[in-house]
Design a protein around this motif. Structure first.
Motif, PDB file in Angstrom:
ATOM      1  N   GLN A 102       4.201  34.236  -9.988  1.00  0.00           N
ATOM      2  CA  GLN A 102       2.991  34.038  -9.189  1.00  0.00           C
ATOM      3  C   GLN A 102       2.761  32.558  -8.903  1.00  0.00           C
ATOM      4  O   GLN A 102       2.336  32.187  -7.794  1.00  0.00           O
ATOM      5  CB  GLN A 102       1.784  34.643  -9.915  1.00  0.00           C
ATOM      6  CG  GLN A 102       1.807  36.159  -9.951  1.00  0.00           C
ATOM      7  CD  GLN A 102       0.791  36.725 -10.920  1.00  0.00           C
ATOM      8  OE1 GLN A 102       0.420  36.084 -11.907  1.00  0.00           O
ATOM      9  NE2 GLN A 102       0.325  37.941 -10.642  1.00  0.00           N
ATOM     10  N   GLN A 103       3.056  31.696  -9.855  1.00  0.00           N
ATOM     11  CA  GLN A 103       2.911  30.260  -9.628  1.00  0.00           C
ATOM     12  C   GLN A 103       3.867  29.781  -8.538  1.00  0.00           C
ATOM     13  O   GLN A 103       3.502  28.963  -7.686  1.00  0.00           O
ATOM     14  CB  GLN A 103       3.165  29.501 -10.937  1.00  0.00           C
ATOM     15  CG  GLN A 103       2.088  29.709 -11.983  1.00  0.00           C
ATOM     16  CD  GLN A 103       2.445  29.062 -13.314  1.00  0.00           C
ATOM     17  OE1 GLN A 103       3.456  28.393 -13.435  1.00  0.00           O
ATOM     18  NE2 GLN A 103       1.598  29.263 -14.305  1.00  0.00           N
ATOM     19  N   GLU A 104       5.089  30.305  -8.557  1.00  0.00           N
ATOM     20  CA  GLU A 104       6.062  29.927  -7.534  1.00  0.00           C
ATOM     21  C   GLU A 104       5.618  30.422  -6.162  1.00  0.00           C
ATOM     22  O   GLU A 104       5.746  29.700  -5.156  1.00  0.00           O
ATOM     23  CB  GLU A 104       7.433  30.512  -7.888  1.00  0.00           C
ATOM     24  CG  GLU A 104       8.532  30.114  -6.919  1.00  0.00           C
ATOM     25  CD  GLU A 104       9.888  30.633  -7.346  1.00  0.00           C
ATOM     26  OE1 GLU A 104      10.834  30.538  -6.536  1.00  0.00           O
ATOM     27  OE2 GLU A 104      10.018  31.129  -8.485  1.00  0.00           O
ATOM     28  N   LEU A 105       5.093  31.640  -6.120  1.00  0.00           N
ATOM     29  CA  LEU A 105       4.616  32.188  -4.858  1.00  0.00           C
ATOM     30  C   LEU A 105       3.432  31.378  -4.336  1.00  0.00           C
ATOM     31  O   LEU A 105       3.331  31.115  -3.124  1.00  0.00           O
ATOM     32  CB  LEU A 105       4.217  33.651  -5.040  1.00  0.00           C
ATOM     33  CG  LEU A 105       3.714  34.396  -3.799  1.00  0.00           C
ATOM     34  CD1 LEU A 105       4.749  34.354  -2.677  1.00  0.00           C
ATOM     35  CD2 LEU A 105       3.358  35.842  -4.162  1.00  0.00           C
ATOM     36  N   ARG A 106       2.545  30.964  -5.223  1.00  0.00           N
ATOM     37  CA  ARG A 106       1.409  30.128  -4.818  1.00  0.00           C
ATOM     38  C   ARG A 106       1.906  28.839  -4.176  1.00  0.00           C
ATOM     39  O   ARG A 106       1.375  28.398  -3.141  1.00  0.00           O
ATOM     40  CB  ARG A 106       0.524  29.820  -6.022  1.00  0.00           C
ATOM     41  CG  ARG A 106      -0.625  28.861  -5.718  1.00  0.00           C
ATOM     42  CD  ARG A 106      -1.455  28.562  -6.956  1.00  0.00           C
ATOM     43  NE  ARG A 106      -2.515  27.605  -6.659  1.00  0.00           N
ATOM     44  CZ  ARG A 106      -2.364  26.291  -6.708  1.00  0.00           C
ATOM     45  NH1 ARG A 106      -1.177  25.766  -7.044  1.00  0.00           N
ATOM     46  NH2 ARG A 106      -3.373  25.492  -6.429  1.00  0.00           N
ATOM     47  N   SER A 107       2.909  28.202  -4.774  1.00  0.00           N
ATOM     48  CA  SER A 107       3.459  26.971  -4.211  1.00  0.00           C
ATOM     49  C   SER A 107       4.053  27.211  -2.824  1.00  0.00           C
ATOM     50  O   SER A 107       3.884  26.391  -1.910  1.00  0.00           O
ATOM     51  CB  SER A 107       4.531  26.396  -5.144  1.00  0.00           C
ATOM     52  OG  SER A 107       3.971  26.025  -6.393  1.00  0.00           O
ATOM     53  N   THR A 108       4.734  28.332  -2.665  1.00  0.00           N
ATOM     54  CA  THR A 108       5.318  28.688  -1.372  1.00  0.00           C
ATOM     55  C   THR A 108       4.230  28.861  -0.318  1.00  0.00           C
ATOM     56  O   THR A 108       4.358  28.389   0.822  1.00  0.00           O
ATOM     57  CB  THR A 108       6.144  29.985  -1.494  1.00  0.00           C
ATOM     58  OG1 THR A 108       7.201  29.778  -2.431  1.00  0.00           O
ATOM     59  CG2 THR A 108       6.722  30.398  -0.156  1.00  0.00           C
ATOM     60  N   VAL A 109       3.149  29.538  -0.689  1.00  0.00           N
ATOM     61  CA  VAL A 109       2.032  29.764   0.227  1.00  0.00           C
ATOM     62  C   VAL A 109       1.409  28.437   0.656  1.00  0.00           C
ATOM     63  O   VAL A 109       1.170  28.194   1.848  1.00  0.00           O
ATOM     64  CB  VAL A 109       0.972  30.669  -0.430  1.00  0.00           C
ATOM     65  CG1 VAL A 109      -0.347  30.618   0.339  1.00  0.00           C
ATOM     66  CG2 VAL A 109       1.477  32.101  -0.516  1.00  0.00           C
ATOM     67  N   LEU A 110       1.153  27.559  -0.304  1.00  0.00           N
ATOM     68  CA  LEU A 110       0.535  26.274   0.019  1.00  0.00           C
ATOM     69  C   LEU A 110       1.428  25.442   0.928  1.00  0.00           C
ATOM     70  O   LEU A 110       0.950  24.799   1.878  1.00  0.00           O
ATOM     71  CB  LEU A 110       0.222  25.506  -1.261  1.00  0.00           C
ATOM     72  CG  LEU A 110      -0.961  26.029  -2.079  1.00  0.00           C
ATOM     73  CD1 LEU A 110      -1.061  25.289  -3.412  1.00  0.00           C
ATOM     74  CD2 LEU A 110      -2.258  25.856  -1.295  1.00  0.00           C
ATOM     75  N   SER A 111       2.721  25.444   0.674  1.00  0.00           N
ATOM     76  CA  SER A 111       3.653  24.679   1.513  1.00  0.00           C
ATOM     77  C   SER A 111       3.659  25.215   2.945  1.00  0.00           C
ATOM     78  O   SER A 111       3.635  24.445   3.912  1.00  0.00           O
ATOM     79  CB  SER A 111       5.062  24.741   0.925  1.00  0.00           C
ATOM     80  OG  SER A 111       5.113  24.107  -0.335  1.00  0.00           O
ATOM     81  N   PRO A 129      -6.961  28.005  -7.052  1.00  0.00           N
ATOM     82  CA  PRO A 129      -6.188  28.444  -8.221  1.00  0.00           C
ATOM     83  C   PRO A 129      -5.270  29.623  -7.942  1.00  0.00           C
ATOM     84  O   PRO A 129      -4.207  29.744  -8.559  1.00  0.00           O
ATOM     85  CB  PRO A 129      -7.280  28.825  -9.234  1.00  0.00           C
ATOM     86  CG  PRO A 129      -8.451  27.987  -8.859  1.00  0.00           C
ATOM     87  CD  PRO A 129      -8.403  27.906  -7.361  1.00  0.00           C
ATOM     88  N   LEU A 130      -5.667  30.491  -6.997  1.00  0.00           N
ATOM     89  CA  LEU A 130      -4.867  31.679  -6.708  1.00  0.00           C
ATOM     90  C   LEU A 130      -3.992  31.530  -5.473  1.00  0.00           C
ATOM     91  O   LEU A 130      -3.227  32.428  -5.148  1.00  0.00           O
ATOM     92  CB  LEU A 130      -5.773  32.892  -6.510  1.00  0.00           C
ATOM     93  CG  LEU A 130      -6.521  33.401  -7.726  1.00  0.00           C
ATOM     94  CD1 LEU A 130      -7.369  34.603  -7.347  1.00  0.00           C
ATOM     95  CD2 LEU A 130      -5.571  33.766  -8.840  1.00  0.00           C
ATOM     96  N   GLY A 131      -4.123  30.437  -4.742  1.00  0.00           N
ATOM     97  CA  GLY A 131      -3.373  30.268  -3.505  1.00  0.00           C
ATOM     98  C   GLY A 131      -3.938  29.139  -2.683  1.00  0.00           C
ATOM     99  O   GLY A 131      -4.000  27.999  -3.130  1.00  0.00           O
ATOM    100  N   THR A 174      -4.040  34.658  -1.353  1.00  0.00           N
ATOM    101  CA  THR A 174      -4.006  34.611  -2.804  1.00  0.00           C
ATOM    102  C   THR A 174      -2.836  35.429  -3.334  1.00  0.00           C
ATOM    103  O   THR A 174      -2.310  36.300  -2.645  1.00  0.00           O
ATOM    104  CB  THR A 174      -5.315  35.157  -3.405  1.00  0.00           C
ATOM    105  OG1 THR A 174      -5.452  36.542  -3.054  1.00  0.00           O
ATOM    106  CG2 THR A 174      -6.517  34.383  -2.895  1.00  0.00           C
ATOM    107  N   VAL A 175      -2.452  35.143  -4.568  1.00  0.00           N
ATOM    108  CA  VAL A 175      -1.332  35.857  -5.192  1.00  0.00           C
ATOM    109  C   VAL A 175      -1.824  36.890  -6.198  1.00  0.00           C
ATOM    110  O   VAL A 175      -1.035  37.492  -6.910  1.00  0.00           O
ATOM    111  CB  VAL A 175      -0.347  34.869  -5.849  1.00  0.00           C
ATOM    112  CG1 VAL A 175       0.248  33.944  -4.804  1.00  0.00           C
ATOM    113  CG2 VAL A 175      -1.023  34.057  -6.951  1.00  0.00           C
TER     114      VAL A 175
END
Length: 252
Positions: A102-111, A129-131, A174-175
């Motif tokens: 989920q942390q990796e997915l959050r980083s992908t979303v923000l990028s 915190p969630l995305g 959000t993730v």
């Protein structure tokens, strides 16, 4: 300030109940909408009115916001007597624990959101915190703002495990799945409330209004737009009047 007669009648019935939950969105209700989200401070008098309610026997007061709890607490300045729930109902006292995926997915979303925002002057990404949330309120050309949101819907919002929440000139990704409606249900059960009052102004608040089906529940839309809420007021000053009127009725 005079409130609609039917709303005043509903507040009178609500105030007479033994245990009640008074909950509200932050932006657009407690704080007026402003162009800079970091400068969204409460309308003078609203937080004191909420804190006065929280001090009364049988009353629990909660801010339920799309903002993260840290930012919500900093901007609102509310005391510990008021419950704060952030990230559209996903972030409670104790924080949120995301696993590695989920942390990796959050980083992908923000990028991905940042890449989109860079292409549309005035667009901004708010990490959460969630995305993250893509804001287009300050994009000068409305068509460009709509295009930015559409690109986010087709791009990072479509990734497996990502949950999208539409708002006014904003798309939040959000993730973890959460909603203000679910948060109100949890809070109602926690305090064993006889009824719930909720005020909100945004599309995301419709999920909160949808769960207020009890006989004594009171749902109030702040501002314009289609809504499932039973009552409507014009803006944050009217919302403050609701809290002040309820406190006076409860004391009486």
């Amino acid at each position: 300030m005079s409130l609609p007669a039917d709303l005043g009648e509903a507040l009178g019935g609500f105030s007479a109940l033994g245990t009640v939950l008074v909950a509200t969105d932050y932006d657009g209700v407690v704080a007026p909408i402003v162009s800079d989200p970091a400068a969204a401070f409460p309308l003078p008098g609203t937080v004191p009115a909420l804190e006065a309610l929280a001090a009364l026997p049988g009353v629990t007061v909660a801010l339920v916001s799309g903002r993260d709890r840290a930012t919500l607490g900093r901007l609102s300045g509310v005391q510990s007597s008021i419950v704060t729930v952030g990230s559209h109902g996903a972030e409670w006292e104790g924080g949120i624990a995301l696993d590695g995926e989920q942390q990796e997915l959050r980083s992908t979303v923000l990028s991905a959101l940042s890449v989109i925002a860079d292409r549309f002057p005035g667009a901004a990404v708010e990490p959460k915190p969630l995305g993250g949330a893509l804001h287009v309120r300050n994009v000068v050309d409305p068509a460009s703002g709509a295009q930015a949101l559409q690109e986010a819907r087709r791009g990072p919002a479509a990734l497996p495990g990502v949950h999208a929440t539409e708002g006014k000139a904003v798309l939040e990704l959000t993730v973890l799945d959460a909603s203000k409606g679910r948060a109100l249900t949890v809070l109602r059960e926690q305090v064993r409330a006889d009824a719930v009052l909720y005020l909100g102004d945004d599309v995301t608040d419709e999920k909160a209004f949808a769960v207020l089906t009890g006989a004594g529940d009171v749902s109030v839309k702040v501002g314009d737009g289609a809504t499932a809420a039973r009552f409507r007021v014009d803006g944050p000053a009217d919302a403050r009047a609701v809290f002040e009127e309820l406190a006076a009725l409860r004391r009486g």
